[in-house]
Design a protein around this motif. Structure first.
Motif, PDB file in Angstrom:
ATOM      1  N   MET A   1       5.437   3.999   0.620  1.00  0.00           N
ATOM      2  CA  MET A   1       4.907   4.295  -0.685  1.00  0.00           C
ATOM      3  C   MET A   1       4.485   5.755  -0.768  1.00  0.00           C
ATOM      4  SD  MET A   1       3.112   0.838  -1.979  1.00  0.00           S
ATOM      5  CE  MET A   1       1.496   1.428  -1.645  1.00  0.00           C
ATOM      6  N   HIS A   2       5.165   6.564  -0.010  1.00  0.00           N
ATOM      7  CA  HIS A   2       4.822   7.978   0.069  1.00  0.00           C
ATOM      8  C   HIS A   2       5.112   8.749  -1.211  1.00  0.00           C
ATOM      9  CE1 HIS A   2       9.088   7.869   1.056  1.00  0.00           C
ATOM     10  NE2 HIS A   2       9.140   9.160   0.801  1.00  0.00           N
ATOM     11  N   LEU A   3       5.947   8.210  -2.118  1.00  0.00           N
ATOM     12  CA  LEU A   3       6.285   8.924  -3.351  1.00  0.00           C
ATOM     13  C   LEU A   3       5.401   8.546  -4.534  1.00  0.00           C
ATOM     14  CD1 LEU A   3      10.198   8.867  -3.205  1.00  0.00           C
ATOM     15  CD2 LEU A   3       8.662  10.736  -2.599  1.00  0.00           C
ATOM     16  N   VAL A   4       4.584   7.534  -4.385  1.00  0.00           N
ATOM     17  CA  VAL A   4       3.728   7.096  -5.486  1.00  0.00           C
ATOM     18  C   VAL A   4       2.630   8.141  -5.700  1.00  0.00           C
ATOM     19  CG1 VAL A   4       2.144   5.312  -6.293  1.00  0.00           C
ATOM     20  CG2 VAL A   4       4.192   4.657  -5.015  1.00  0.00           C
ATOM     21  N   PRO A   5       2.550   8.694  -6.917  1.00  0.00           N
ATOM     22  CA  PRO A   5       1.503   9.683  -7.198  1.00  0.00           C
ATOM     23  C   PRO A   5       0.115   9.064  -7.019  1.00  0.00           C
ATOM     24  CG  PRO A   5       3.152   9.688  -8.929  1.00  0.00           C
ATOM     25  CD  PRO A   5       3.439   8.502  -8.054  1.00  0.00           C
ATOM     26  N   ALA A   6      -0.830   9.882  -6.650  1.00  0.00           N
ATOM     27  CA  ALA A   6      -2.186   9.412  -6.365  1.00  0.00           C
ATOM     28  C   ALA A   6      -2.789   8.650  -7.539  1.00  0.00           C
ATOM     29  CB  ALA A   6      -3.076  10.594  -5.980  1.00  0.00           C
ATOM     30  N   GLU A   7      -2.518   9.108  -8.769  1.00  0.00           N
ATOM     31  CA  GLU A   7      -3.116   8.448  -9.936  1.00  0.00           C
ATOM     32  C   GLU A   7      -2.538   7.047 -10.183  1.00  0.00           C
ATOM     33  OE1 GLU A   7       0.294  10.924 -11.618  1.00  0.00           O
ATOM     34  OE2 GLU A   7      -1.310  11.285 -10.178  1.00  0.00           O
ATOM     35  N   ARG A   8      -1.428   6.708  -9.507  1.00  0.00           N
ATOM     36  CA  ARG A   8      -0.837   5.365  -9.649  1.00  0.00           C
ATOM     37  C   ARG A   8      -0.969   4.530  -8.382  1.00  0.00           C
ATOM     38  NH1 ARG A   8       4.999   7.109 -11.545  1.00  0.00           N
ATOM     39  NH2 ARG A   8       4.264   9.169 -12.066  1.00  0.00           N
ATOM     40  N   ALA A   9      -1.541   5.085  -7.350  1.00  0.00           N
ATOM     41  CA  ALA A   9      -1.592   4.418  -6.040  1.00  0.00           C
ATOM     42  C   ALA A   9      -2.411   3.128  -6.062  1.00  0.00           C
ATOM     43  CB  ALA A   9      -2.145   5.374  -4.986  1.00  0.00           C
ATOM     44  N   GLY A  10      -3.375   2.993  -6.949  1.00  0.00           N
ATOM     45  CA  GLY A  10      -4.218   1.808  -6.989  1.00  0.00           C
ATOM     46  C   GLY A  10      -3.612   0.641  -7.752  1.00  0.00           C
ATOM     47  N   ASP A  15       7.151  -4.318  -4.400  1.00  0.00           N
ATOM     48  CA  ASP A  15       8.120  -3.844  -3.411  1.00  0.00           C
ATOM     49  C   ASP A  15       8.016  -2.323  -3.305  1.00  0.00           C
ATOM     50  OD1 ASP A  15      10.340  -3.158  -1.874  1.00  0.00           O
ATOM     51  OD2 ASP A  15      11.617  -4.674  -2.801  1.00  0.00           O
ATOM     52  N   GLY A  16       7.199  -1.871  -2.385  1.00  0.00           N
ATOM     53  CA  GLY A  16       6.925  -0.445  -2.220  1.00  0.00           C
ATOM     54  C   GLY A  16       8.166   0.394  -1.980  1.00  0.00           C
ATOM     55  N   ASN A  17       9.109  -0.135  -1.197  1.00  0.00           N
ATOM     56  CA  ASN A  17      10.352   0.601  -0.930  1.00  0.00           C
ATOM     57  C   ASN A  17      11.124   0.870  -2.213  1.00  0.00           C
ATOM     58  OD1 ASN A  17      10.593   1.389   1.672  1.00  0.00           O
ATOM     59  ND2 ASN A  17      11.870  -0.327   2.330  1.00  0.00           N
ATOM     60  N   ARG A  18      11.258  -0.158  -3.026  1.00  0.00           N
ATOM     61  CA  ARG A  18      12.012  -0.007  -4.274  1.00  0.00           C
ATOM     62  C   ARG A  18      11.272   0.880  -5.275  1.00  0.00           C
ATOM     63  NH1 ARG A  18      16.229  -4.566  -5.483  1.00  0.00           N
ATOM     64  NH2 ARG A  18      16.645  -5.151  -3.340  1.00  0.00           N
ATOM     65  N   VAL A  19       9.956   0.817  -5.259  1.00  0.00           N
ATOM     66  CA  VAL A  19       9.182   1.711  -6.119  1.00  0.00           C
ATOM     67  C   VAL A  19       9.470   3.152  -5.738  1.00  0.00           C
ATOM     68  CG1 VAL A  19       6.859   2.491  -6.740  1.00  0.00           C
ATOM     69  CG2 VAL A  19       7.365   0.043  -6.654  1.00  0.00           C
ATOM     70  N   CYS A  20       9.478   3.451  -4.467  1.00  0.00           N
ATOM     71  CA  CYS A  20       9.778   4.817  -4.009  1.00  0.00           C
ATOM     72  C   CYS A  20      11.209   5.213  -4.365  1.00  0.00           C
ATOM     73  CB  CYS A  20       9.543   4.940  -2.509  1.00  0.00           C
ATOM     74  SG  CYS A  20       7.788   4.941  -2.082  1.00  0.00           S
ATOM     75  N   GLN A  21      12.156   4.290  -4.223  1.00  0.00           N
ATOM     76  CA  GLN A  21      13.541   4.576  -4.610  1.00  0.00           C
ATOM     77  C   GLN A  21      13.627   4.859  -6.110  1.00  0.00           C
ATOM     78  OE1 GLN A  21      15.571   1.052  -3.259  1.00  0.00           O
ATOM     79  NE2 GLN A  21      16.040   1.940  -1.253  1.00  0.00           N
TER      80      GLN A  21
END
Length: 115
Positions: A1-10, A15-21
């Protein structure tokens, strides 16, 4: 989940992988805006008709485009002004006649897909 911006991290993520994709696929907001702007130019039936005519028939003058598309000369001129400002078409003067052609390579590729 390294690509999720901080303001959306919560937010809840299934599916974290697909969110990053998905975030990677969307790309930079400026690029998305540029595509949206391009598509908005093509979304108008009159402008699309002009672009299709120019793509298939080659450089044409305002009056010829008006006859080909069924638009009136002022409407063609106004649409071409917008397309010139967006750097999608250029007008080339030949004596007293200005003929327009499509120069944007991305728009040309989209037009190839349509025709």
């Amino acid at each position: 989940m390294h690509l999720v911006p901080a303001e959306r991290a919560g937010r809840r993520i299934i599916d974290g992988n697909r969110v990053c994709q998905a975030i990677e696929a969307i790309g930079e907001p400026e690029a998305v805006r540029a595509w949206a702007d391009r598509f908005s130019l093509l979304a108008d039936p009159g402008r699309l008709a002009l672009l299709l005519a120019l793509h298939r028939a080659g450089p044409l003058a305002v009056s010829d485009l008006a006859v080909a598309t069924g638009m009136n000369d002022p409407a063609v001129s106004q649409a071409l002004r917008l397309l010139r400002t967006a750097e999608v078409v250029v007008g080339e003067k030949q004596g007293r006649i200005v003929r327009y052609r499509v120069t944007d390579s991305v728009v040309l590729e989209l037009l190839r897909q349509v025709t």
